[in-house]
Design an enzyme around this catalytic site. Structure first.
Site, PDB file in Angstrom:
ATOM      1  N   ARG A 211       0.847  -1.359  -0.140  1.00  0.00           N
ATOM      2  CA  ARG A 211       0.136   0.064  -0.043  1.00  0.00           C
ATOM      3  C   ARG A 211       0.702   1.182  -0.030  1.00  0.00           C
ATOM      4  O   ARG A 211       0.597   2.238  -0.699  1.00  0.00           O
ATOM      5  CB  ARG A 211      -1.103  -0.073   1.196  1.00  0.00           C
ATOM      6  CG  ARG A 211      -2.062  -0.703   0.868  1.00  0.00           C
ATOM      7  CD  ARG A 211      -3.160  -0.772   2.160  1.00  0.00           C
ATOM      8  NE  ARG A 211      -2.793  -1.481   3.467  1.00  0.00           N
ATOM      9  CZ  ARG A 211      -2.936  -2.661   3.821  1.00  0.00           C
ATOM     10  NH1 ARG A 211      -3.906  -3.363   3.027  1.00  0.00           N
ATOM     11  NH2 ARG A 211      -2.611  -3.043   4.992  1.00  0.00           N
TER      12      ARG A 211
ATOM     13  N   PHE B  37     -10.945  -5.764  -6.098  1.00  0.00           N
ATOM     14  CA  PHE B  37     -11.132  -6.435  -4.950  1.00  0.00           C
ATOM     15  C   PHE B  37     -10.494  -5.644  -3.694  1.00  0.00           C
ATOM     16  O   PHE B  37      -9.748  -6.111  -2.933  1.00  0.00           O
ATOM     17  CB  PHE B  37     -10.303  -7.891  -4.947  1.00  0.00           C
ATOM     18  CG  PHE B  37     -10.593  -8.600  -6.011  1.00  0.00           C
ATOM     19  CD1 PHE B  37     -11.402  -9.532  -6.168  1.00  0.00           C
ATOM     20  CD2 PHE B  37      -9.572  -8.368  -7.302  1.00  0.00           C
ATOM     21  CE1 PHE B  37     -11.635 -10.308  -7.446  1.00  0.00           C
ATOM     22  CE2 PHE B  37      -9.585  -9.176  -8.397  1.00  0.00           C
ATOM     23  CZ  PHE B  37     -10.840 -10.149  -8.431  1.00  0.00           C
TER      24      PHE B  37
ATOM     25  N   ASP C   1     -15.720  -4.349  -5.151  1.00  0.00           N
ATOM     26  CA  ASP C   1     -15.831  -5.480  -4.304  1.00  0.00           C
ATOM     27  C   ASP C   1     -17.163  -5.938  -4.461  1.00  0.00           C
ATOM     28  O   ASP C   1     -18.160  -5.193  -4.847  1.00  0.00           O
ATOM     29  CB  ASP C   1     -15.339  -5.157  -2.892  1.00  0.00           C
ATOM     30  CG  ASP C   1     -14.826  -6.267  -2.224  1.00  0.00           C
ATOM     31  OD1 ASP C   1     -13.648  -6.622  -2.109  1.00  0.00           O
ATOM     32  OD2 ASP C   1     -15.697  -6.994  -1.595  1.00  0.00           O
ATOM     33  N   SER C   2     -17.141  -7.214  -4.329  1.00  0.00           N
ATOM     34  CA  SER C   2     -18.567  -7.887  -4.076  1.00  0.00           C
ATOM     35  C   SER C   2     -19.403  -7.730  -2.769  1.00  0.00           C
ATOM     36  O   SER C   2     -20.614  -8.086  -2.884  1.00  0.00           O
ATOM     37  CB  SER C   2     -18.282  -9.190  -4.478  1.00  0.00           C
ATOM     38  OG  SER C   2     -17.645  -9.845  -3.919  1.00  0.00           O
TER      39      SER C   2
ATOM     40  N   ASN D 200     -19.107  -7.892  -9.366  1.00  0.00           N
ATOM     41  CA  ASN D 200     -17.802  -9.056  -9.702  1.00  0.00           C
ATOM     42  C   ASN D 200     -16.795  -8.469 -10.530  1.00  0.00           C
ATOM     43  O   ASN D 200     -17.097  -8.007 -11.488  1.00  0.00           O
ATOM     44  CB  ASN D 200     -18.762 -10.065 -10.282  1.00  0.00           C
ATOM     45  CG  ASN D 200     -17.884 -11.374 -10.536  1.00  0.00           C
ATOM     46  OD1 ASN D 200     -16.654 -11.296 -10.784  1.00  0.00           O
ATOM     47  ND2 ASN D 200     -18.327 -12.457 -10.846  1.00  0.00           N
TER      48      ASN D 200
ATOM     49  N   ASP E  13      -5.905  -7.370  -6.266  1.00  0.00           N
ATOM     50  CA  ASP E  13      -5.494  -8.387  -5.009  1.00  0.00           C
ATOM     51  C   ASP E  13      -6.622  -9.206  -4.683  1.00  0.00           C
ATOM     52  O   ASP E  13      -7.360  -8.906  -3.734  1.00  0.00           O
ATOM     53  CB  ASP E  13      -5.199  -7.009  -3.866  1.00  0.00           C
ATOM     54  CG  ASP E  13      -4.869  -7.743  -2.735  1.00  0.00           C
ATOM     55  OD1 ASP E  13      -4.420  -8.987  -2.763  1.00  0.00           O
ATOM     56  OD2 ASP E  13      -5.025  -7.335  -1.485  1.00  0.00           O
TER      57      ASP E  13
ATOM     58  N   CYS F 166      -2.458 -14.471  -3.367  1.00  0.00           N
ATOM     59  CA  CYS F 166      -2.199 -14.967  -1.841  1.00  0.00           C
ATOM     60  C   CYS F 166      -2.434 -16.513  -1.762  1.00  0.00           C
ATOM     61  O   CYS F 166      -2.589 -16.877  -0.832  1.00  0.00           O
ATOM     62  CB  CYS F 166      -3.149 -13.871  -0.793  1.00  0.00           C
ATOM     63  SG  CYS F 166      -4.628 -14.564  -1.293  1.00  0.00           S
TER      64      CYS F 166
HETATM   65  N1  SAH Z   1      -6.751  -5.392  -1.450  1.00  0.00           N
HETATM   66  C1  SAH Z   1      -7.656  -5.596  -0.055  1.00  0.00           C
HETATM   67  C2  SAH Z   1      -7.747  -7.062   0.425  1.00  0.00           C
HETATM   68  C3  SAH Z   1      -8.530  -7.867  -0.693  1.00  0.00           C
HETATM   69  S1  SAH Z   1      -9.333  -9.410  -0.157  1.00  0.00           S
HETATM   70  C4  SAH Z   1      -6.850  -4.776   1.101  1.00  0.00           C
HETATM   71  O1  SAH Z   1      -5.773  -4.471   0.785  1.00  0.00           O
HETATM   72  O2  SAH Z   1      -7.409  -4.482   2.140  1.00  0.00           O
HETATM   73  C5  SAH Z   1     -10.413  -9.713  -1.433  1.00  0.00           C
HETATM   74  C6  SAH Z   1     -11.573  -9.139  -1.583  1.00  0.00           C
HETATM   75  O3  SAH Z   1     -12.174  -9.718  -2.779  1.00  0.00           O
HETATM   76  C7  SAH Z   1     -12.734  -9.252  -0.543  1.00  0.00           C
HETATM   77  O4  SAH Z   1     -13.166  -8.162   0.093  1.00  0.00           O
HETATM   78  C8  SAH Z   1     -13.914 -10.077  -1.207  1.00  0.00           C
HETATM   79  O5  SAH Z   1     -15.164  -9.377  -0.741  1.00  0.00           O
HETATM   80  C9  SAH Z   1     -13.712  -9.525  -2.732  1.00  0.00           C
HETATM   81  N2  SAH Z   1     -14.052 -10.525  -3.793  1.00  0.00           N
HETATM   82  C10 SAH Z   1     -14.016 -11.950  -3.966  1.00  0.00           C
HETATM   83  N3  SAH Z   1     -14.385 -12.197  -5.190  1.00  0.00           N
HETATM   84  C11 SAH Z   1     -14.859 -11.011  -5.784  1.00  0.00           C
HETATM   85  C12 SAH Z   1     -15.449 -10.927  -7.126  1.00  0.00           C
HETATM   86  N4  SAH Z   1     -15.466 -11.929  -7.785  1.00  0.00           N
HETATM   87  N5  SAH Z   1     -15.402  -9.471  -7.392  1.00  0.00           N
HETATM   88  C13 SAH Z   1     -15.234  -8.559  -6.719  1.00  0.00           C
HETATM   89  N6  SAH Z   1     -14.877  -8.877  -5.398  1.00  0.00           N
HETATM   90  C14 SAH Z   1     -14.521 -10.046  -5.012  1.00  0.00           C
END
Ligand code: SAH
Length: 395
Positions: free
Chosen positions: A212, A228, A250-251, A278, A299, A339
């Site tokens: 970050r 995400f 985010d979803s 999505n 991410d 991850c």
């Molecule tokens: N980058 C963030 C952590 C990401 S965790 C940080 O630094 O804090 C992954 C995230 O992806 C979660 O919030 C989850 O809700 C979301 N997620 C999972 N599958 C998804 C999809 N297909 N589309 C959108 N968001 C999604």
């Protein structure tokens, strides 16, 4: 009758990994269990020839049948050993305290506390006990944490899937103090609210702190897309670094609500765009609309929870990276992560290289990315490594 320590006797040849100080003893390596150890009890681990190899926490329900506490026969497994390991792990993070008040204080095998994770959010600690050994020593661990940090609140989030594999039921709740309200933390000058009760993992992706900060350093004057985004981590870092606009996807509605609240709390002039969608669909739509960005973060959650999922996960990583590369304006930056422990650093680089090729763009790699310094990996336990990423520039 003298009380002898229970023991696991290994099959011939199965002592090799322990001699190299790898801490896991698989069920398939065990020839015999001597005595009647209870889950979490310390057992002596002996080679087929009877030689002492390790003292380990017994976990009868798990494919990882025992996890080594010590390779030193003279070292007993007692409260003093556990407490000293907790104190040492906390002390090792001292140098990071000026970067953030959200730090991982204990990271399992890397801190010689197999299966134990402890995160600190300001004065609130969050503990995960993910293996039978640390489950057994939980009270000792919590006492030692309170002594080492002075924190009054300790909340347990032992709800990870790893517990199921150990035959342990999920467990959550306060161990010290009350059920905590969302905690406010400041990381590299940005304030985030962390919901340690209902948030993902222990509430926040502490492991991305350095990344970050890197995004913040490169964000000035750029139009940012954060895919995400969870509670807005990379988005707010980018805004802090001077991004001109930001769109985050985010979803999860709950994550987005907290993200927007985090943005307000930091007092940025105008709100950015928080999109509940999505990511796979949203990227497609954005491409069709001819949008471009100058900095994109990918991410995603763990696409490959185990080795069996690697092929499908590889296709998913490739798809989002390919689309993100096409959405990048020339000179744009991509910060892309995985991850999944089952996706190696090499494989991830190959997947992203495949995406670059198929997107028919040219790209430079500026840097390989990894988890922060509070997420070490034991050199004898490479399974501890999971977060990897690449910083690319589209030419
Ligand atoms: N980058 C963030 C952590 C990401 S965790 C940080 O630094 O804090 C992954 C995230 O992806 C979660 O919030 C989850 O809700 C979301 N997620 C999972 N599958 C998804 C999809 N297909 N589309 C959108 N968001 C999604």
């Amino acid at each position: 009758m003298s009380r002898t320590e229970p023991a696991l006797v290994l099959k011939p040849g199965k002592e090799k990994s322990l001699l190299r100080r790898h801490p896991w003893i698989y069920a398939t390596a065990v020839a015999q269990v001597a005595g009647r150890p209870e889950p979490g009890d310390a057992v002596r681990v002996l080679g087929a020839d009877g030689r002492f190899l390790a003292r380990a926490a017994y976990s009868p329900a798990s494919a990882i049948r025992a996890r080594a506490w010590t390779f030193d026969e003279a070292e007993p497994v007692d409260a003093a050993l556990i407490a000293s390991r907790v104190a040492a792990a906390v002390a090792r993070r001292d140098a990071l305290r000026d970067e953030s008040d959200a730090l991982r204080l204990v990271f399992g095998e890397a801190d010689a506390l197999p299966g134990c994770v402890v995160d600190r959010y300001a004065d609130q600690l969050v503990v995960q006990c993910l293996a039978a050994g640390v489950e057994r020593w939980r009270d000792t661990i919590v006492d030692a944490l309170v002594a080492a940090t002075g924190c009054a609140g300790v909340y347990e989030r032992s709800d990870a899937a790893a517990r199921e594999r150990e035959g342990l039921a999920p467990r959550e709740g306060p161990l010290r103090g009350e059920v905590p309200a969302p905690v406010s933390i400041v990381e590299h000058g940005v304030r985030y609210r962390v919901d340690v009760v209902a948030g993902h993992k222990t509430g926040f992706y502490i492991d991305q702190r350095d990344n970050r900060a890197l995004v913040a350093r490169w964000a000035a004057g750029r139009r940012v897309l954060n895919c995400f985004c969870y509670t807005g981590g990379f988005t707010l870092a980018a805004r802090h670094g001077g991004a001109t606009e930001a769109t985050s996807i985010d979803s999860s509605a709950e994550a987005l609500a907290l993200a927007a609240a985090n943005e307000r709390e930091n007092g940025f002039a105008e709100p950015s765009t928080w999109l509940q969608a999505n990511v796979f669909d949203a990227l497609k739509t954005m491409l069709a609309e001819g949008r471009t960005y100058d900095l994109i973060v990918l991410d995603p959650p763990k696409f490959a929870p185990s080795a069996q999922h690697v092929d499908r996960a590889a296709r998913a990583y490739k798809e989002i990276n390919l689309k993100a590369l096409r959405l990048l304006a020339p000179g744009g930056l991509l910060f892309t992560f995985s991850c999944s422990g089952a996706i190696t650093v090499d494989l991830f680089q190959k997947i992203v290289a495949g995406a670059v090729f198929d997107a028919r763009v040219d790209a430079q790699m500026l840097r390989r990315l990894e988890a922060g310094l509070d997420h070490p990996m034991s050199m004898t336990h490479p399974e501890g490594e999971y977060l990897k990423g690449l910083m690319l520039r589209r030419m």
